[in-house]
Design an enzyme around this catalytic site. Structure first.
Site, mmCIF file in Angstrom:
data_model
loop_
_atom_site.group_PDB
_atom_site.id
_atom_site.type_symbol
_atom_site.label_atom_id
_atom_site.label_comp_id
_atom_site.label_asym_id
_atom_site.label_seq_id
_atom_site.Cartn_x
_atom_site.Cartn_y
_atom_site.Cartn_z
ATOM 1 N N GLY A 19 -1.621 -10.035 -6.035
ATOM 2 C CA GLY A 19 -1.852 -8.913 -6.933
ATOM 3 C C GLY A 19 -0.658 -7.981 -6.910
ATOM 4 N N CYS A 20 -0.908 -6.721 -7.118
ATOM 5 C CA CYS A 20 0.143 -5.714 -7.144
ATOM 6 C C CYS A 20 0.921 -5.718 -5.837
ATOM 7 C CB CYS A 20 -0.478 -4.339 -7.382
ATOM 8 S SG CYS A 20 0.690 -2.988 -7.241
ATOM 9 N N PHE A 21 2.243 -5.796 -5.917
ATOM 10 C CA PHE A 21 3.025 -5.862 -4.683
ATOM 11 C C PHE A 21 3.020 -4.552 -3.912
ATOM 12 C CE2 PHE A 21 6.985 -6.240 -7.679
ATOM 13 C CZ PHE A 21 6.903 -4.916 -8.085
ATOM 14 N N TRP A 22 2.638 -3.455 -4.539
ATOM 15 C CA TRP A 22 2.535 -2.199 -3.798
ATOM 16 C C TRP A 22 1.431 -2.294 -2.740
ATOM 17 C CZ3 TRP A 22 2.196 1.369 -8.690
ATOM 18 C CH2 TRP A 22 3.413 1.365 -9.365
#
Length: 184
Positions: A19-22
């Site tokens: 998902g979102c790399f953050w």
């Protein structure tokens, strides 16, 4: 957190899309044995893609993190155990409200040993009751990797109080991970 050092032969690399790399970057930065985490893009067909291109859903890239880890402290299998537990590997091209092929669940293996461990980990996890739906994570060879723009690096730690996405999405995931993994 340190930067990736490709000249350090005692450390190993792993590349994961959850998902979102953050979100994934923030979790692995807290994991014992992880020496460096870097946000990037992998698996696509455009060279040196920008964030805007990847979000445009036409490059084929996944938002990934490249992890440099000490195999004397944490194994690749243990890294994958964190992976399975900290994102939903059962939703195709989606993590929560983040929708698109750039958010697909993916393991990009660096060698045959990682491939074997990833496949065994996938099968073992899919056979448990951790997730009620079948896992759809792709396991592919690492064929390309591009570092994301500087403002994506260490994003949560630099923006946890500034960006609503960090407060509403990333922070609860990090807090849950810390609560469930007191030994980190």
């Amino acid at each position: 957190m340190n930067q990736i050092d490709l000249n350090n032969d005692s450390l190993k690399l792993a590349t994961l899309g959850g998902g979102c790399f953050w979100c994934t970057e923030a979790i692995y930065q807290l994991t014992k044995g992880i020496e460096a985490v870097e946000a990037g893009y992998s698996g696509g067909h455009v060279e040196n893609p920008t964030y805007e291109q990847v979000c445009g859903k036409q490059t084929g890239h996944v938002e990934v993190i490249r992890i440099q880890y000490d195999p004397e402290v944490i194994s690749y299998a243990e890294i994958l155990d964190v992976f399975w537990k900290t994102h939903n590997p059962t939703t195709l091209d989606r993590q929560g409200n983040d929708v698109g092929p750039q958010y697909r669940s993916a393991i990009f293996y660096h060698n045959d040993e990682q491939k074997a461990i990833a496949k065994a980990s996938f099968e073992a996890t899919d056979a448990t009751d951790l997730w009620s739906d079948p896992i759809v994570t792709v396991i592919e060879p690492l064929t390309n990797y591009y570092v994301a723009e500087n403002y994506h690096q260490n994003y949560f730690n630099q923006n946890k109080d500034k960006n609503p996405y960090c407060s509403v999405v990333v922070k609860p995931k990090v807090e849950k991970f810390v609560k469930e993994n007191k030994a980190i």
